[in-house]
Design a protein around this motif. Structure first.
Motif, PDB file in Angstrom:
ATOM      1  N   LYS A   1       0.833  -1.205   0.000  1.00  0.00           N
ATOM      2  CA  LYS A   1       0.000   0.000   0.000  1.00  0.00           C
ATOM      3  C   LYS A   1       0.866   1.254   0.000  1.00  0.00           C
ATOM      4  N   SER A   2       1.890   1.287   0.862  1.00  0.00           N
ATOM      5  CA  SER A   2       2.743   2.466   0.934  1.00  0.00           C
ATOM      6  C   SER A   2       3.543   2.656  -0.358  1.00  0.00           C
ATOM      7  N   LYS A   3       3.895   1.559  -1.027  1.00  0.00           N
ATOM      8  CA  LYS A   3       4.615   1.648  -2.297  1.00  0.00           C
ATOM      9  C   LYS A   3       3.729   2.282  -3.368  1.00  0.00           C
ATOM     10  N   ILE A   4       2.466   1.873  -3.411  1.00  0.00           N
ATOM     11  CA  ILE A   4       1.520   2.425  -4.394  1.00  0.00           C
ATOM     12  C   ILE A   4       1.294   3.912  -4.130  1.00  0.00           C
ATOM     13  N   ILE A   5       1.141   4.277  -2.869  1.00  0.00           N
ATOM     14  CA  ILE A   5       0.930   5.686  -2.515  1.00  0.00           C
ATOM     15  C   ILE A   5       2.148   6.523  -2.886  1.00  0.00           C
TER      16      ILE A   5
ATOM     17  N   GLN B   1       4.339   5.903  -5.248  1.00  0.00           N
ATOM     18  CA  GLN B   1       4.401   6.009  -6.707  1.00  0.00           C
ATOM     19  C   GLN B   1       3.422   7.057  -7.218  1.00  0.00           C
ATOM     20  N   LYS B   2       2.222   7.120  -6.637  1.00  0.00           N
ATOM     21  CA  LYS B   2       1.228   8.119  -7.061  1.00  0.00           C
ATOM     22  C   LYS B   2       1.679   9.526  -6.705  1.00  0.00           C
ATOM     23  N   LYS B   3       2.319   9.685  -5.551  1.00  0.00           N
ATOM     24  CA  LYS B   3       2.817  11.000  -5.152  1.00  0.00           C
ATOM     25  C   LYS B   3       3.908  11.461  -6.113  1.00  0.00           C
TER      26      LYS B   3
ATOM     27  N   LYS C   1       4.278  10.533  -9.208  1.00  0.00           N
ATOM     28  CA  LYS C   1       3.620  10.812 -10.477  1.00  0.00           C
ATOM     29  C   LYS C   1       2.960  12.191 -10.448  1.00  0.00           C
ATOM     30  N   GLU C   2       2.346  12.560  -9.340  1.00  0.00           N
ATOM     31  CA  GLU C   2       1.700  13.862  -9.204  1.00  0.00           C
ATOM     32  C   GLU C   2       2.730  14.996  -9.213  1.00  0.00           C
TER      33      GLU C   2
ATOM     34  N   ASN D   1       3.888  15.785 -12.760  1.00  0.00           N
ATOM     35  CA  ASN D   1       2.901  16.453 -13.624  1.00  0.00           C
ATOM     36  C   ASN D   1       2.674  17.859 -13.264  1.00  0.00           C
TER      37      ASN D   1
END
Length: 135
Positions: free
Chosen positions: A121-125, A127-129, A131-132, A135
């Protein structure tokens, strides 16, 4: 800001110490400034009628409309009428206690699986941070 929970007849309490620890009971009568008479009733909560010290109970926000020294049958009817047990199960306090007991009953392998899920879960979060931020 004053107190909102008082030791009074009909107050639902959580027993925190002794053989009935973790169970709900209802104050039936006040014995003195240190003790009260509580009853489950035993068929619903597993707590028999007994005198218990205030230091061994925690007051909840729930209250049942009963008379002083009410019989178990009367108490059971009042609990059912007020839907007290469902209200307790829906409270945050009861949910926290249930989660705590569930965590305590996990085996070593279950704790390992929880650890892996948290890492994932922390890895996915993370990665999204990232990515944000790009952008």
């Amino acid at each position: 800001m004053g107190f909102s929970r008082f030791v009074e007849v009909g107050r639902v309490v959580l027993i925190t110490y002794g053989p009935s620890a973790g169970k709900l009971a209802t104050v039936i009568d006040i014995v003195d400034q240190n003790k009260c008479l509580v009853d489950g009733p035993e068929e619903i909560t597993g707590v028999s009628r007994q005198v218990i010290s205030y230091s061994r109970i925690q007051l909840t926000d729930l209250k049942v409309n009963i008379q002083r020294n009410a019989r178990a049958k009367t108490l059971k009817a009042a609990l059912k009428e007020a839907d007290t047990m469902a209200k307790w199960e829906g409270s945050e306090w009861a949910k926290k206690l249930a989660a705590k007991s569930k965590r305590a009953s996990l085996s070593d392998f279950d704790r390992f699986k929880v650890m892996l899920a948290k890492k994932q879960k922390s890895k996915i979060i993370a990665q999204k941070k990232i990515k944000e931020l790009k952008n």
